[in-house]
Write an enzyme that holds these catalytic residues in place. Structure first.
Site, PDB file in Angstrom:
ATOM      1  N   GLN A  35      47.644  -7.082  17.187  1.00 56.65           N
ATOM      2  CA  GLN A  35      46.487  -6.238  17.441  1.00 56.65           C
ATOM      3  C   GLN A  35      46.125  -6.246  18.914  1.00 56.65           C
ATOM      4  O   GLN A  35      46.208  -7.262  19.582  1.00 56.65           O
ATOM      5  CB  GLN A  35      45.313  -6.613  16.552  1.00 56.65           C
ATOM      6  CG  GLN A  35      44.958  -8.058  16.501  1.00 56.65           C
ATOM      7  CD  GLN A  35      44.102  -8.395  15.295  1.00 56.65           C
ATOM      8  OE1 GLN A  35      44.444  -8.100  14.156  1.00 56.65           O
ATOM      9  NE2 GLN A  35      42.981  -9.028  15.544  1.00 56.65           N
ATOM     10  N   ALA A  36      45.744  -5.055  19.366  1.00 57.60           N
ATOM     11  CA  ALA A  36      45.385  -4.851  20.761  1.00 57.60           C
ATOM     12  C   ALA A  36      44.011  -4.195  20.802  1.00 57.60           C
ATOM     13  O   ALA A  36      43.673  -3.374  19.946  1.00 57.60           O
ATOM     14  CB  ALA A  36      46.427  -3.960  21.436  1.00 57.60           C
ATOM     15  N   TYR A  37      43.233  -4.554  21.799  1.00 58.90           N
ATOM     16  CA  TYR A  37      41.854  -4.081  21.908  1.00 58.90           C
ATOM     17  C   TYR A  37      41.726  -3.081  23.040  1.00 58.90           C
ATOM     18  O   TYR A  37      42.073  -3.370  24.178  1.00 58.90           O
ATOM     19  CB  TYR A  37      40.912  -5.277  22.101  1.00 58.90           C
ATOM     20  CG  TYR A  37      40.838  -6.087  20.830  1.00 58.90           C
ATOM     21  CD1 TYR A  37      39.827  -5.871  19.916  1.00 58.90           C
ATOM     22  CD2 TYR A  37      41.837  -6.998  20.510  1.00 58.90           C
ATOM     23  CE1 TYR A  37      39.784  -6.565  18.722  1.00 58.90           C
ATOM     24  CE2 TYR A  37      41.808  -7.702  19.320  1.00 58.90           C
ATOM     25  CZ  TYR A  37      40.782  -7.479  18.427  1.00 58.90           C
ATOM     26  OH  TYR A  37      40.752  -8.151  17.238  1.00 58.90           O
ATOM     27  N   LEU A  38      41.210  -1.889  22.682  1.00 53.50           N
ATOM     28  CA  LEU A  38      40.975  -0.850  23.681  1.00 53.50           C
ATOM     29  C   LEU A  38      39.650  -1.090  24.387  1.00 53.50           C
ATOM     30  O   LEU A  38      39.488  -0.770  25.559  1.00 53.50           O
ATOM     31  CB  LEU A  38      41.001   0.523  23.024  1.00 53.50           C
ATOM     32  CG  LEU A  38      42.310   0.832  22.285  1.00 53.50           C
ATOM     33  CD1 LEU A  38      42.204   2.128  21.521  1.00 53.50           C
ATOM     34  CD2 LEU A  38      43.474   0.866  23.254  1.00 53.50           C
ATOM     35  N   ASN A 149      38.635 -12.370  17.542  1.00 51.73           N
ATOM     36  CA  ASN A 149      39.875 -11.912  18.169  1.00 51.73           C
ATOM     37  C   ASN A 149      39.593 -11.045  19.386  1.00 51.73           C
ATOM     38  O   ASN A 149      40.328 -11.093  20.375  1.00 51.73           O
ATOM     39  CB  ASN A 149      40.726 -11.150  17.155  1.00 51.73           C
ATOM     40  CG  ASN A 149      41.378 -12.043  16.119  1.00 51.73           C
ATOM     41  OD1 ASN A 149      42.541 -11.882  15.812  1.00 51.73           O
ATOM     42  ND2 ASN A 149      40.647 -12.993  15.567  1.00 51.73           N
TER      43      ASN A 149
END
Length: 158
Positions: A35-38, A149
């Site tokens: 997972q990646a956070y914008l 996270n």
């Protein structure tokens, strides 16, 4: 629109190893997540769960918060993930049945491979508050944003 009601816990290392081994042996189901956070305020995350892709918006909150999910294509995930700012979170999520609940036990990969967290989701605040914690849970960290996270995605390493 929906709400996420969950509690998070650190777990005992010896028990963590037992469940990791059970997943490796095929005794427990598990998923590989990336997972990646914008953005982290509000939280906008893109996630790969095995070969499924999604984008999630989460409002502010600790145990209870508003949450929206949307399905993505692999291509959309890859494009959005490439625009993420900060650490990409990678982990194995082991699914552990416990009474009438499901414990989502996350075993993080580098640079967070020191961390193992258990999360339990609930249908109501009352159910969450009445939850009987298993003895292999060490400490509740629901209210500690260090274990979100999204916060971890912003952590700097020397």
């Amino acid at each position: 629109m929906g709400f996420e009601i969950e509690r998070k816990f650190l777990v005992r290392e010896e028990e963590a190893e037992k469940y990791i081994q059970m997943a490796k042996n095929g005794e427990l189901a598990y998923h590989e997540l990336e997972q990646a956070y914008l953005t982290t305020n509000p939280v906008v995350r893109v996630r790969r769960t095995d070969d499924k892709y999604s984008m999630t918006y989460k409002a502010e909150g600790l145990m209870i918060r508003e949450e929206y999910n949307m399905t993505l294509t692999k291509e959309a995930f890859e494009t959005l993930a490439s625009k993420a700012d900060g650490n990409v979170i990678r982990k194995t999520r082991i699914l552990i049945p416990y009474k009438k609940h499901l414990i989502e036990f996350d075993v993080f990969k580098a640079p967070f491979d020191y961390l193992k967290l258990a999360e339990v989701e609930f249908d109501s605040k009352e159910e969450a508050e009445a939850f009987t914690v298993p003895d292999w849970f060490l400490k509740e960290v629901t209210g500690d944003t260090e274990y979100h996270n999204s916060t971890m995605s912003r952590k700097k390493f020397d």
